[in-house]
Design an enzyme around this catalytic site. Structure first.
Site, PDB file in Angstrom:
ATOM      1  N   ASP A  93      -5.193  -3.483   1.629  1.00 22.34           N
ATOM      2  CA  ASP A  93      -6.248  -4.321   1.047  1.00 22.34           C
ATOM      3  C   ASP A  93      -6.622  -5.488   1.969  1.00 22.34           C
ATOM      4  O   ASP A  93      -7.685  -6.089   1.812  1.00 22.34           O
ATOM      5  CB  ASP A  93      -5.780  -4.928  -0.286  1.00 22.34           C
ATOM      6  CG  ASP A  93      -5.215  -3.892  -1.229  1.00 22.34           C
ATOM      7  OD1 ASP A  93      -5.695  -2.760  -1.207  1.00 22.34           O
ATOM      8  OD2 ASP A  93      -4.283  -4.229  -1.988  1.00 22.34           O
TER       9      ASP A  93
ATOM     10  N   ARG B 146      -8.225 -15.177  -3.591  1.00 21.41           N
ATOM     11  CA  ARG B 146      -6.934 -15.338  -4.254  1.00 21.41           C
ATOM     12  C   ARG B 146      -6.185 -16.463  -3.558  1.00 21.41           C
ATOM     13  O   ARG B 146      -6.554 -16.900  -2.467  1.00 21.41           O
ATOM     14  CB  ARG B 146      -6.104 -14.054  -4.222  1.00 21.41           C
ATOM     15  CG  ARG B 146      -5.702 -13.607  -2.833  1.00 21.41           C
ATOM     16  CD  ARG B 146      -4.838 -12.347  -2.859  1.00 21.41           C
ATOM     17  NE  ARG B 146      -3.546 -12.587  -3.495  1.00 21.41           N
ATOM     18  CZ  ARG B 146      -2.578 -11.667  -3.551  1.00 21.41           C
ATOM     19  NH1 ARG B 146      -2.777 -10.456  -3.059  1.00 21.41           N
ATOM     20  NH2 ARG B 146      -1.432 -11.934  -4.131  1.00 21.41           N
TER      21      ARG B 146
ATOM     22  N   GLU C 206      10.435  -6.366  -3.975  1.00 18.09           N
ATOM     23  CA  GLU C 206      11.114  -5.580  -2.948  1.00 18.09           C
ATOM     24  C   GLU C 206      10.886  -6.156  -1.560  1.00 18.09           C
ATOM     25  O   GLU C 206      11.755  -6.093  -0.681  1.00 18.09           O
ATOM     26  CB  GLU C 206      10.654  -4.119  -3.010  1.00 18.09           C
ATOM     27  CG  GLU C 206       9.297  -3.813  -2.404  1.00 18.09           C
ATOM     28  CD  GLU C 206       8.120  -4.462  -3.126  1.00 18.09           C
ATOM     29  OE1 GLU C 206       7.126  -4.803  -2.450  1.00 18.09           O
ATOM     30  OE2 GLU C 206       8.182  -4.618  -4.362  1.00 18.09           O
ATOM     31  N   ASP C 207       9.714  -6.750  -1.347  1.00 17.45           N
ATOM     32  CA  ASP C 207       9.427  -7.347  -0.044  1.00 17.45           C
ATOM     33  C   ASP C 207      10.242  -8.616   0.167  1.00 17.45           C
ATOM     34  O   ASP C 207      10.699  -8.893   1.279  1.00 17.45           O
ATOM     35  CB  ASP C 207       7.932  -7.616   0.120  1.00 17.45           C
ATOM     36  CG  ASP C 207       7.332  -8.372  -1.047  1.00 17.45           C
ATOM     37  OD1 ASP C 207       8.014  -8.566  -2.082  1.00 17.45           O
ATOM     38  OD2 ASP C 207       6.157  -8.770  -0.949  1.00 17.45           O
TER      39      ASP C 207
ATOM     40  N   ARG D  28      -8.238  -8.283  -4.770  1.00 16.86           N
ATOM     41  CA  ARG D  28      -9.081  -7.150  -5.136  1.00 16.86           C
ATOM     42  C   ARG D  28      -9.889  -7.456  -6.390  1.00 16.86           C
ATOM     43  O   ARG D  28      -9.380  -8.049  -7.347  1.00 16.86           O
ATOM     44  CB  ARG D  28      -8.231  -5.902  -5.365  1.00 16.86           C
ATOM     45  CG  ARG D  28      -7.627  -5.350  -4.102  1.00 16.86           C
ATOM     46  CD  ARG D  28      -6.755  -4.130  -4.361  1.00 16.86           C
ATOM     47  NE  ARG D  28      -7.482  -3.042  -4.990  1.00 16.86           N
ATOM     48  CZ  ARG D  28      -7.282  -1.758  -4.710  1.00 16.86           C
ATOM     49  NH1 ARG D  28      -6.390  -1.416  -3.779  1.00 16.86           N
ATOM     50  NH2 ARG D  28      -7.950  -0.813  -5.339  1.00 16.86           N
TER      51      ARG D  28
END
Length: 401
Positions: free
Chosen positions: A99, A131, A182-183, A211
């Protein structure tokens, strides 16, 4: 390394990423580092919107060596990232979300910094497009940032440059059992295991895109996923660091970023059953990792909310959250050189929340009133000493005359 080893493997995991993928790929193609020094490993994670087809069309015409892997949907970003990581050949890897897009000089600047500083992780300045994006860690370019005292611990997204040798040596992969966070787990492990962390803050390297369809993974999912993420991150920190100041400094991150939002204004929109379930999930984390060293570094209102969680006081927590939501200001109470903010249930013997939860403290946990008094006293002493010195000099000057 062979002569054909690229400097950077750009790993792009993509799921239904159109039309954002177009600009993402163009930004890699336009990198000033040059197509001969990079490669793209793109993984289509079971897309149904033409993402896979666009990746293959791009690979057929671009000058950047590009491999496209198409696999069944894995349910999250970890799967395609792990697939790409296993195929990467570069000295470094960079995880680019489909993205988002890069600044033209991003990879060149990041590689130059990693090579110059000898660090294993390099952060590039990130800004948000439609964002929000974290800002506190981009104040200055730093060759070696302290992961404990600096704000780099508050940017644990995967969109960074990692030295691949570090990841291979420790067999590092993204935890595919986690659906969020998780990152953070992967990146913090790299911080802890690596030879250092650098920050490139004088150039926008990464554009984080919001998005229009709101399909970012971080915006979806149950609150239970956040508790799973916090637990995993806290356990990682504890596994690498013994109890003490450094552990407390890193524990601030999961407490502030992951747990605190679960015990804020959102509670006023949720049922009592959800609140009690949250308290139950938080209980073992509070018992294991909530320490005076963590509590003392939080703002009063944050410390108070988490103290209520630690003491299993859901009703009192709701009272405090309501007070904060209504924008009320607590009375300041001073006693014995200490200063308190009298939020609900302050010194209520029937409730039993300790005064320490209400203390107004400085950035490092020191008492603000005591600090001000000490400074005033030191100032008075210094003025007296200077006055005496001036009088002695005047007397000597008169005697010499």
């Amino acid at each position: 390394m062979t002569e054909n080893t690229p400097d950077v493997s750009v790993i792009i995991g993509a799921y239904d990423a159109m039309p954002y993928l177009v600009k993402c790929l163009e930004s890699v193609e336009a990198q000033t580092i040059g197509p001969d020094r990079i490669e793209i490993v793109a993984v289509d994670d079971g897309s149904t919107d033409g993402t896979g087809e666009h990746l293959e069309e791009f690979a057929a015409r671009t000058k950047v060596p590009t491999r496209v892997i198409r696999q069944a949907n894995s349910g999250g970003p970890s799967g395609p990232r792990n697939t790409g990581l296993a195929l990467a050949r570069g000295r470094y890897v960079f995880f680019l979300d489909a993205d988002d897009y890069l600044g033209e000089e991003a990879l060149q600047r990041l590689v130059e910094m990693g090579d110059k500083a000898g660090t294993d992780v390099v952060l590039g300045k990130t800004v948000g497009v439609n964002r929000n994006a974290a800002k506190s860690m981009w104040k200055q370019t730093v060759e070696r940032a302290d992961i404990y005292t600096s704000n780099v611990k508050y940017t644990l997204s995967a969109q960074k440059l990692f030295r691949r040798e570090l990841l291979v040596r420790h067999g590092m992969r993204f935890d595919e059992s986690l659906r969020t966070g998780e990152d953070a787990l992967f990146t913090l492990e790299a911080y802890l295991r690596g030879s250092g962390v650098s920050v490139v803050a004088d150039y926008v390297c990464y554009y984080l895109v919001g998005r229009a369809d709101g399909k970012q993974v971080t915006k979806t999912g149950s609150y239970t996923l956040r508790f799973d993420s916090a637990k995993a991150l806290m356990e990682l920190i504890a596994a690498h660091l013994p109890p003490g100041e450094r552990r407390d400094l890193l524990m601030l991150r999961p407490f502030i970023v992951t747990l605190l939002p679960q015990f804020g204004p959102v509670l006023l929109k949720q049922s009592r059953e959800v609140l009690l379930d949250k308290m139950k999930r938080a209980a073992p984390l509070m018992a294991a990792y909530w320490t005076p060293g963590v509590a003392g570094r939080l703002k009063t209102e944050d410390r108070l909310r988490l103290t209520c969680v630690a003491l299993d006081k859901p009703a009192e927590l709701l009272d405090i959250v309501t007070f904060l939501k209504e924008g009320k200001q607590p009375q300041r109470v001073r006693r014995w050189g200490r200063e308190y903010l009298a939020y609900p249930h302050f010194r209520d013997p029937a409730v039993g929340i300790p005064d320490s939860a209400y203390e107004l403290r400085g950035a490092a946990g020191t008492l603000t009133v005591a600090r001000r008094r000490a400074r005033r006293l030191a100032g008075r002493v210094l003025r007296r000493v200077r006055g005496r010195v001036r009088r002695m000099r005047d007397e000597r000057a008169r005697a010499a005359a």
